[in-house]
Design a protein around this motif. Structure first.
Motif, PDB file in Angstrom:
ATOM      1  N   VAL A  45       0.831  -1.212   0.000  1.00 53.75           N
ATOM      2  CA  VAL A  45       0.000   0.000   0.000  1.00 53.75           C
ATOM      3  C   VAL A  45       0.863   1.258   0.000  1.00 53.75           C
ATOM      4  O   VAL A  45       0.523   2.252  -0.646  1.00 53.75           O
ATOM      5  CB  VAL A  45      -0.976  -0.005   1.201  1.00 53.75           C
ATOM      6  N   ASP A  46       1.999   1.238   0.681  1.00 56.44           N
ATOM      7  CA  ASP A  46       2.884   2.411   0.694  1.00 56.44           C
ATOM      8  C   ASP A  46       3.410   2.757  -0.694  1.00 56.44           C
ATOM      9  O   ASP A  46       3.822   3.880  -0.950  1.00 56.44           O
ATOM     10  CB  ASP A  46       4.061   2.183   1.648  1.00 56.44           C
ATOM     11  N   LYS A  83      -3.476  -5.519  -3.156  1.00 58.99           N
ATOM     12  CA  LYS A  83      -3.814  -6.750  -3.876  1.00 58.99           C
ATOM     13  C   LYS A  83      -4.954  -7.468  -3.154  1.00 58.99           C
ATOM     14  O   LYS A  83      -4.899  -7.662  -1.943  1.00 58.99           O
ATOM     15  CB  LYS A  83      -2.595  -7.669  -3.963  1.00 58.99           C
ATOM     16  N   VAL A  84      -5.965  -7.855  -3.936  1.00 60.25           N
ATOM     17  CA  VAL A  84      -7.114  -8.573  -3.401  1.00 60.25           C
ATOM     18  C   VAL A  84      -7.276  -9.861  -4.204  1.00 60.25           C
ATOM     19  O   VAL A  84      -7.196  -9.846  -5.434  1.00 60.25           O
ATOM     20  CB  VAL A  84      -8.406  -7.726  -3.505  1.00 60.25           C
ATOM     21  N   THR A  85      -7.495 -10.957  -3.510  1.00 61.54           N
ATOM     22  CA  THR A  85      -7.771 -12.235  -4.158  1.00 61.54           C
ATOM     23  C   THR A  85      -9.195 -12.631  -3.819  1.00 61.54           C
ATOM     24  O   THR A  85      -9.557 -12.703  -2.641  1.00 61.54           O
ATOM     25  CB  THR A  85      -6.802 -13.332  -3.674  1.00 61.54           C
ATOM     26  N   ILE A 134     -17.020  -6.311  -1.140  1.00 65.18           N
ATOM     27  CA  ILE A 134     -15.986  -6.269  -0.111  1.00 65.18           C
ATOM     28  C   ILE A 134     -15.829  -4.854   0.428  1.00 65.18           C
ATOM     29  O   ILE A 134     -15.510  -3.927  -0.317  1.00 65.18           O
ATOM     30  CB  ILE A 134     -14.636  -6.758  -0.691  1.00 65.18           C
ATOM     31  N   ASP A 135     -16.033  -4.713   1.719  1.00 64.47           N
ATOM     32  CA  ASP A 135     -15.791  -3.445   2.393  1.00 64.47           C
ATOM     33  C   ASP A 135     -14.316  -3.432   2.781  1.00 64.47           C
ATOM     34  O   ASP A 135     -13.899  -4.115   3.713  1.00 64.47           O
ATOM     35  CB  ASP A 135     -16.687  -3.324   3.627  1.00 64.47           C
ATOM     36  N   LEU A 136     -13.514  -2.677   2.049  1.00 66.96           N
ATOM     37  CA  LEU A 136     -12.076  -2.623   2.316  1.00 66.96           C
ATOM     38  C   LEU A 136     -11.741  -1.722   3.500  1.00 66.96           C
ATOM     39  O   LEU A 136     -10.637  -1.779   4.026  1.00 66.96           O
ATOM     40  CB  LEU A 136     -11.329  -2.128   1.073  1.00 66.96           C
ATOM     41  N   GLY A 137     -12.687  -0.885   3.891  1.00 66.31           N
ATOM     42  CA  GLY A 137     -12.465   0.003   5.026  1.00 66.31           C
ATOM     43  C   GLY A 137     -11.641   1.224   4.639  1.00 66.31           C
ATOM     44  O   GLY A 137     -11.478   1.556   3.468  1.00 66.31           O
ATOM     45  N   ALA A 138     -11.105   1.889   5.662  1.00 65.27           N
ATOM     46  CA  ALA A 138     -10.323   3.106   5.454  1.00 65.27           C
ATOM     47  C   ALA A 138      -8.904   2.750   5.022  1.00 65.27           C
ATOM     48  O   ALA A 138      -8.223   1.983   5.691  1.00 65.27           O
ATOM     49  CB  ALA A 138     -10.294   3.929   6.729  1.00 65.27           C
ATOM     50  N   ILE A 139      -8.502   3.298   3.893  1.00 61.04           N
ATOM     51  CA  ILE A 139      -7.150   3.073   3.378  1.00 61.04           C
ATOM     52  C   ILE A 139      -6.556   4.427   3.022  1.00 61.04           C
ATOM     53  O   ILE A 139      -7.169   5.211   2.296  1.00 61.04           O
ATOM     54  CB  ILE A 139      -7.152   2.168   2.132  1.00 61.04           C
ATOM     55  N   GLU A 194      -5.453  -4.319  -7.358  1.00 59.27           N
ATOM     56  CA  GLU A 194      -5.334  -5.461  -8.273  1.00 59.27           C
ATOM     57  C   GLU A 194      -6.175  -6.612  -7.721  1.00 59.27           C
ATOM     58  O   GLU A 194      -6.041  -6.970  -6.553  1.00 59.27           O
ATOM     59  CB  GLU A 194      -3.869  -5.874  -8.364  1.00 59.27           C
ATOM     60  N   VAL A 195      -7.038  -7.166  -8.557  1.00 58.79           N
ATOM     61  CA  VAL A 195      -7.916  -8.260  -8.146  1.00 58.79           C
ATOM     62  C   VAL A 195      -7.597  -9.499  -8.965  1.00 58.79           C
ATOM     63  O   VAL A 195      -7.578  -9.453 -10.193  1.00 58.79           O
ATOM     64  CB  VAL A 195      -9.402  -7.880  -8.322  1.00 58.79           C
ATOM     65  N   THR A 196      -7.346 -10.601  -8.264  1.00 58.38           N
ATOM     66  CA  THR A 196      -7.070 -11.883  -8.905  1.00 58.38           C
ATOM     67  C   THR A 196      -8.131 -12.890  -8.472  1.00 58.38           C
ATOM     68  O   THR A 196      -8.535 -12.908  -7.306  1.00 58.38           O
ATOM     69  CB  THR A 196      -5.678 -12.413  -8.493  1.00 58.38           C
TER      70      THR A 196
END
Length: 145
Positions: free
Chosen positions: A46-47, A52-54, A76-81, A91-93
């Motif tokens: 992230v920095d 990356k999300v699978t 998908i709730d990824l939340g605070a980023i 990136e989604v795999t």
């Protein structure tokens, strides 16, 4: 149509310290017995502006197995980023547990599976759909306060 390739939409709610992200992924599968089987998030990059999300799909032996194109949805709730740059990348795999070819015509709940990697897609945080919180928009549902 490409099977096992993610169709990705990204939403966000702007926050004071970090934006909250919501990922909507649709994966089209060639049979009716595919279903969602969770997801995992790798945030070690992230920095550098990369998340990356699978997403996982599985083929269930106990479900009806027709040659119907079936959408499998992951919300998908990824939340605070707190991404370091505006145009960061998610990136989604797709990974799937696919049933092995049956050795008989009987349908068994314990049919062995093989894990296969599907397609990969990306979405930019700069193109995320910004959503105001309900109540923040005075014209919500056509009503004006």
């Amino acid at each position: 149509m490409k099977f096992f390739h993610p169709v990705i939409q990204l939403g966000k709610e702007s926050g004071e310290l970090a934006d909250n992200y919501f990922l909507h992924v649709v994966t089209f599968c060639p049979r009716s017995n595919f279903q969602a089987d969770g997801f995992s998030v790798n945030n070690e990059h992230v920095d550098n502006g990369l998340l990356k999300v699978t997403v996982k799909v599985k083929q269930a032996a106990a479900m009806p197995n027709y040659e119907f194109i079936t959408p499998v949805v992951h919300s998908i709730d990824l939340g605070a980023i707190n991404f370091p740059i505006v145009d960061s990348t998610i990136e989604v795999t797709v990974i799937g547990d696919v049933l092995q070819e049956p050795t008989s015509n009987a349908r068994a709940a314990d049919t062995p599976t093989t894990t296969k990697t599907g397609g990969t897609g990306t979405v930019s945080t700069g193109s995320a759909t910004d959503r105001e919180r309900p109540g923040d928009d005075p014209t919500l549902f056509g009503f004006v306060r």
